[in-house]
Scaffold this motif. Structure first.
Motif, PDB file in Angstrom:
ATOM      1  N   LEU A 257       1.158  -1.293  -0.398  1.00 11.57           N
ATOM      2  CA  LEU A 257      -0.107  -0.046  -0.340  1.00 11.57           C
ATOM      3  C   LEU A 257       0.627   1.375   0.533  1.00 11.57           C
ATOM      4  N   LEU A 258       1.775   1.195   0.462  1.00 11.15           N
ATOM      5  CA  LEU A 258       2.620   2.831   0.970  1.00 11.15           C
ATOM      6  C   LEU A 258       3.664   2.830  -0.261  1.00 11.15           C
ATOM      7  N   ARG A 259       3.420   1.980  -1.246  1.00 11.26           N
ATOM      8  CA  ARG A 259       4.838   1.328  -1.764  1.00 11.26           C
ATOM      9  C   ARG A 259       3.082   2.337  -3.408  1.00 11.26           C
ATOM     10  N   ASP A 260       2.428   1.550  -3.471  1.00  4.75           N
ATOM     11  CA  ASP A 260       1.091   1.839  -4.782  1.00  4.75           C
ATOM     12  C   ASP A 260       0.217   3.560  -4.804  1.00  4.75           C
ATOM     13  N   LYS A 261       0.649   3.751  -3.433  1.00  7.65           N
ATOM     14  CA  LYS A 261       0.492   5.421  -2.941  1.00  7.65           C
ATOM     15  C   LYS A 261       1.761   5.904  -2.728  1.00  7.65           C
ATOM     16  N   ARG A 262       2.694   5.841  -3.213  1.00  6.54           N
ATOM     17  CA  ARG A 262       3.942   6.722  -3.287  1.00  6.54           C
ATOM     18  C   ARG A 262       4.412   7.182  -1.621  1.00  6.54           C
ATOM     19  N   ILE A 263       4.112   7.221  -0.706  1.00  7.55           N
ATOM     20  CA  ILE A 263       4.077   7.888   0.490  1.00  7.55           C
ATOM     21  C   ILE A 263       5.937   7.208   0.564  1.00  7.55           C
ATOM     22  N   PRO A 264       6.147   8.540   0.866  1.00  5.27           N
ATOM     23  CA  PRO A 264       7.585   9.967   1.349  1.00  5.27           C
ATOM     24  C   PRO A 264       7.900   8.641   2.374  1.00  5.27           C
ATOM     25  N   PHE A 265       9.315   8.489   2.308  1.00  7.58           N
ATOM     26  CA  PHE A 265      10.259   7.761   3.766  1.00  7.58           C
ATOM     27  C   PHE A 265      10.991   8.695   3.594  1.00  7.58           C
ATOM     28  N   GLU A 266      10.771   9.572   5.042  1.00  3.93           N
ATOM     29  CA  GLU A 266      12.131  10.553   6.289  1.00  3.93           C
ATOM     30  C   GLU A 266      13.210   9.657   6.271  1.00  3.93           C
ATOM     31  N   MET A 267      13.908   9.214   5.510  1.00  2.00           N
ATOM     32  CA  MET A 267      15.154   7.678   6.149  1.00  2.00           C
ATOM     33  C   MET A 267      15.700   8.555   6.420  1.00  2.00           C
ATOM     34  N   CYS A 268      16.726   8.286   7.491  1.00  2.00           N
ATOM     35  CA  CYS A 268      18.203   9.073   8.103  1.00  2.00           C
ATOM     36  C   CYS A 268      18.765   8.149   8.424  1.00  2.00           C
ATOM     37  N   PRO A 269      19.876   7.214   7.751  1.00  2.00           N
ATOM     38  CA  PRO A 269      20.714   6.615   7.938  1.00  2.00           C
ATOM     39  C   PRO A 269      21.253   7.159   8.766  1.00  2.00           C
ATOM     40  N   SER A 270      22.258   7.658   8.853  1.00  2.31           N
ATOM     41  CA  SER A 270      23.340   7.764  10.187  1.00  2.31           C
ATOM     42  C   SER A 270      22.387   7.720  11.481  1.00  2.31           C
ATOM     43  N   SER A 271      21.643   8.424  11.682  1.00  2.00           N
ATOM     44  CA  SER A 271      20.271   8.691  13.163  1.00  2.00           C
ATOM     45  C   SER A 271      19.876   7.151  13.009  1.00  2.00           C
ATOM     46  N   ASN A 272      19.365   6.812  11.920  1.00  2.00           N
ATOM     47  CA  ASN A 272      18.998   5.120  12.159  1.00  2.00           C
ATOM     48  C   ASN A 272      20.160   4.398  12.888  1.00  2.00           C
ATOM     49  N   VAL A 273      21.425   4.321  12.510  1.00  2.00           N
ATOM     50  CA  VAL A 273      22.577   3.013  13.604  1.00  2.00           C
ATOM     51  C   VAL A 273      22.554   3.928  14.795  1.00  2.00           C
ATOM     52  N   GLN A 274      22.730   5.530  15.728  1.00  2.00           N
ATOM     53  CA  GLN A 274      22.587   5.463  16.451  1.00  2.00           C
ATOM     54  C   GLN A 274      21.282   4.950  17.086  1.00  2.00           C
TER      55      GLN A 274
END
Length: 363
Positions: A257-274
């Motif tokens: 559903l998220l892909r079909d609706k083109r929902i944007p992901f605000e991804m924060c790689p370094s923060s996600n590791v921390q």
């Protein structure tokens, strides 16, 4: 130019669009020290620039979102006056422009900046003035940048409707959206349904921190019940994707559903590791989602705590996944398409700034 030629210095020349950056997570260490001295704030854990920078970086790399958020008490502590808020906002624009960010949405929680007696309206006024002055100064130096604001409500508090109303009051003065942030576990987004309903009733946009420290239920609620336009982080959507040994991916209903609706992901790689959301950049689901054509965007989250910039975030992804210029252009256009400004404004930045400048880099 091959991926191997994408050095940090080369990436610094690329135009960038940033959707997820916290104002109180991006101060310069020297500014924290100077503001603390001016205000009499005496709780800082270090009294020199290098020591303070090391503290923020080390304390944030905790493996826990709750512990990651603790150092913010110090940055918020020195942001309680109109002058300090203006300065931090101005320097934010200055630093982003120096990294060739051409569009940014910077968020902060007004309710955290009223301990000195300011009203929340006065807080927002000061920040917006700092952004505007920063834009003018950057433009005068030949670095065009557009900075807009998201006002954030803390999910463990009960002021979200008040903050949503604030977003609408300032919607024509630089505030383009609303957000909730803070510890996810135990504080689901559905606690703030009245605020999201208010935003929808006023034809306004909002994003929700979801799927960072908590799993699929947080993402499901943000989309199905709250109606979020974007997801802050959303890394746990990977739990709804099964990848076979042969590399084939099967999407669950929520992921599809998220892909079909083109929902944007605000991804924060370094923060996600921390915060422990992922083990390393190489293990980050960013690449899987990008290959599956989800609308992924690259973001800094907190430049001070993660000791990062947009260029560093992009370079880390290039190192981990071998991306080239066309990939970085796609991620940048993804972000610009997902911005909360008008369609005409988004299109102008994509067609007149991002594509021409990437064309030069791609050759």
């Amino acid at each position: 130019m091959t991926a191997s030629a994408l050095t940090l210095q080369a990436i610094q020349q690329a135009p960038k669009a940033l959707l997820h950056d916290h104002l109180d997570g991006g101060l310069r260490p020297a500014t924290v020290l100077e503001l603390a001295e001016a205000s009499g704030y005496d709780d800082l854990p270090a009294t020199d620039v290098d020591g303070l920078a090391s503290f923020f970086r080390t304390a944030a790399h905790s493996g826990s979102l709750v512990r990651y958020l603790e150092p913010f008490a110090h940055t918020v502590g020195v942001m309680q006056t109109p002058e300090s808020l203006h300065r931090v906002a101005y320097e934010c624009v200055e630093d982003l422009a120096a990294d060739n960010v051409v569009y940014a949405e910077v968020r902060f929680a007004p309710e955290l900046h009223i301990d000195g007696g300011l009203s929340m309206d006065a807080v927002v006024d000061s920040v917006l003035a700092g952004f505007a002055d920063g834009e003018k100064a950057a433009g005068a130096e030949g670095r065009s940048i557009v900075v807009r604001c998201l006002v954030t409500a803390m999910r463990h508090q009960a002021r979200s409707l008040e903050i949503a109303e604030l977003a609408i009051r300032f919607r024509d003065r630089g505030v383009v959206g609303f957000d909730i942030a803070g510890a996810e576990a135990g504080f689901p987004p559905t606690r703030h349904l009245d605020a999201f309903e208010y935003m929808r009733n006023n034809n306004a946009r909002f994003t929700i921190h979801a799927g960072e420290a908590f799993g699929l239920p947080s993402i499901h609620e943000a989309i199905a019940f709250c109606g979020a336009d974007r997801l802050g982080h959303g890394v746990r959507i990977v739990d709804d994707i099964k990848v076979s040994e042969g590399g084939d991916a099967k999407l669950g209903r929520l992921a599809a559903l998220l892909r079909d609706k083109r929902i944007p992901f605000e991804m924060c790689p370094s923060s996600n590791v921390q915060t422990g959301a992922v083990g390393s950049i190489a293990e980050h689901p960013f690449d899987l989602l990008a290959r599956l054509r989800f609308r992924v965007t690259v973001n800094t989250d907190n430049r001070l705590m993660s000791d990062t910039t947009m260029s560093h975030e992009m370079f880390r992804l290039v190192e981990a996944f071998g991306y080239g210029w066309s990939d970085l252009q796609r991620f940048t256009i993804n972000a610009m398409k997902s911005a909360f400004i008008s369609f005409d404004e988004r299109l102008a930045i994509i067609d007149d700034v991002i594509k021409p400048r990437f064309a030069v880099l791609i050759g």
